[in-house]
Scaffold this motif. Structure first.
Motif, PDB file in Angstrom:
ATOM      1  N   GLN A  69      14.736 -15.639 -58.082  1.00 14.21           N
ATOM      2  CA  GLN A  69      14.804 -16.111 -56.710  1.00 14.21           C
ATOM      3  C   GLN A  69      14.502 -17.604 -56.646  1.00 14.21           C
ATOM      4  O   GLN A  69      13.503 -18.070 -57.200  1.00 14.21           O
ATOM      5  CB  GLN A  69      13.807 -15.341 -55.843  1.00 14.21           C
ATOM      6  N   VAL A  70      15.357 -18.346 -55.970  1.00 16.99           N
ATOM      7  CA  VAL A  70      15.150 -19.786 -55.782  1.00 16.99           C
ATOM      8  C   VAL A  70      14.021 -19.974 -54.786  1.00 16.99           C
ATOM      9  O   VAL A  70      14.016 -19.382 -53.711  1.00 16.99           O
ATOM     10  CB  VAL A  70      16.441 -20.467 -55.262  1.00 16.99           C
ATOM     11  N   ARG A  71      13.045 -20.804 -55.160  1.00 16.20           N
ATOM     12  CA  ARG A  71      11.893 -21.069 -54.289  1.00 16.20           C
ATOM     13  C   ARG A  71      12.034 -22.397 -53.553  1.00 16.20           C
ATOM     14  O   ARG A  71      11.360 -22.636 -52.577  1.00 16.20           O
ATOM     15  CB  ARG A  71      10.599 -21.083 -55.110  1.00 16.20           C
ATOM     16  N   ALA A  95      21.241 -31.590 -57.916  1.00 18.77           N
ATOM     17  CA  ALA A  95      20.007 -30.983 -57.418  1.00 18.77           C
ATOM     18  C   ALA A  95      19.312 -30.228 -58.548  1.00 18.77           C
ATOM     19  O   ALA A  95      19.909 -29.961 -59.591  1.00 18.77           O
ATOM     20  CB  ALA A  95      20.322 -30.023 -56.277  1.00 18.77           C
ATOM     21  N   PHE A  96      18.059 -29.915 -58.325  1.00 21.79           N
ATOM     22  CA  PHE A  96      17.298 -29.031 -59.212  1.00 21.79           C
ATOM     23  C   PHE A  96      16.879 -27.815 -58.395  1.00 21.79           C
ATOM     24  O   PHE A  96      16.278 -27.955 -57.337  1.00 21.79           O
ATOM     25  CB  PHE A  96      16.044 -29.731 -59.745  1.00 21.79           C
ATOM     26  N   LEU A  97      17.232 -26.617 -58.888  1.00 17.13           N
ATOM     27  CA  LEU A  97      16.779 -25.392 -58.248  1.00 17.13           C
ATOM     28  C   LEU A  97      15.401 -25.056 -58.809  1.00 17.13           C
ATOM     29  O   LEU A  97      15.204 -25.044 -60.018  1.00 17.13           O
ATOM     30  CB  LEU A  97      17.751 -24.245 -58.523  1.00 17.13           C
ATOM     31  N   GLY A 101       7.972 -21.019 -62.140  1.00 19.04           N
ATOM     32  CA  GLY A 101       7.681 -21.442 -63.506  1.00 19.04           C
ATOM     33  C   GLY A 101       8.717 -22.322 -64.183  1.00 19.04           C
ATOM     34  O   GLY A 101       8.513 -22.753 -65.310  1.00 19.04           O
ATOM     35  N   TYR A 102       9.860 -22.619 -63.562  1.00 22.72           N
ATOM     36  CA  TYR A 102      10.849 -23.499 -64.174  1.00 22.72           C
ATOM     37  C   TYR A 102      11.799 -24.057 -63.121  1.00 22.72           C
ATOM     38  O   TYR A 102      11.841 -23.582 -61.992  1.00 22.72           O
ATOM     39  CB  TYR A 102      11.634 -22.772 -65.273  1.00 22.72           C
ATOM     40  N   THR A 118      23.506 -22.853 -68.636  1.00 23.40           N
ATOM     41  CA  THR A 118      22.846 -23.953 -69.335  1.00 23.40           C
ATOM     42  C   THR A 118      21.470 -23.523 -69.825  1.00 23.40           C
ATOM     43  O   THR A 118      20.795 -22.718 -69.209  1.00 23.40           O
ATOM     44  CB  THR A 118      22.669 -25.176 -68.415  1.00 23.40           C
ATOM     45  N   ASN A 119      21.058 -24.074 -70.971  1.00 23.96           N
ATOM     46  CA  ASN A 119      19.698 -23.882 -71.456  1.00 23.96           C
ATOM     47  C   ASN A 119      19.358 -25.045 -72.372  1.00 23.96           C
ATOM     48  O   ASN A 119      20.218 -25.845 -72.733  1.00 23.96           O
ATOM     49  CB  ASN A 119      19.514 -22.520 -72.138  1.00 23.96           C
ATOM     50  N   THR A 120      18.100 -25.137 -72.768  1.00 23.86           N
ATOM     51  CA  THR A 120      17.653 -26.288 -73.556  1.00 23.86           C
ATOM     52  C   THR A 120      18.230 -26.302 -74.963  1.00 23.86           C
ATOM     53  O   THR A 120      18.230 -27.334 -75.607  1.00 23.86           O
ATOM     54  CB  THR A 120      16.113 -26.332 -73.640  1.00 23.86           C
TER      55      THR A 120
END
Length: 129
Positions: A69-71, A95-97, A101-102, A118-120
């Motif tokens: 869930q986007v906070r 933007a950053f969702l 914790g991330y 996407t991931n690191t």
């Protein structure tokens, strides 16, 4: 906004994946419903109906996926995102969702199944000059 927290996906072998071409060897299909016997039902667009996933060729498994869930949302500022093996300039982060914790940078719309890819390990986040 989709408020369903838990989704299930059926996985099938991808017969069209070319070996060594970087394509995934599994296809992910959203489970639309469940039948009276508890079998996962998936949509077959060509037939216009729901069928048990286990009856489809190449069936592998069904997995539960809890939709994060986007906070909150933060502006992308001067950040860019690129694939680690991709072009040097990358894509503008709009933007950053913010999740529990991330955070996840957004530079394009998500894939058809609404999951971000996407991931690191595959992407690099950097500030533009």
């Amino acid at each position: 906004m989709d408020t369903q927290r838990v989704r299930y996906y059926a996985y099938f072998t991808n017969a069209d994946a070319a070996e060594g071409e970087g394509e995934e060897d599994e296809l992910e299909v959203l489970v639309e419903s469940w039948d009276a016997d508890g079998r996962a039902l998936v949509l077959v667009p060509e037939e216009g109906r729901l069928v048990p996933a286990t009856d489809r060729p190449g069936f592998l498994r069904v997995e539960r996926y809890e939709v994060p869930q986007v906070r909150g949302v933060l502006p992308g500022g001067n950040w860019r995102l690129r694939k680690k093996d991709g072009p040097k300039f990358g894509h503008q982060v709009v933007a950053f969702l913010v999740y529990d914790g991330y955070v996840r940078p957004v530079s394009a719309l998500p894939s058809a199944n609404r999951r971000w890819r996407t991931n690191t390990e595959t992407h690099h986040l950097f500030q533009a000059d």
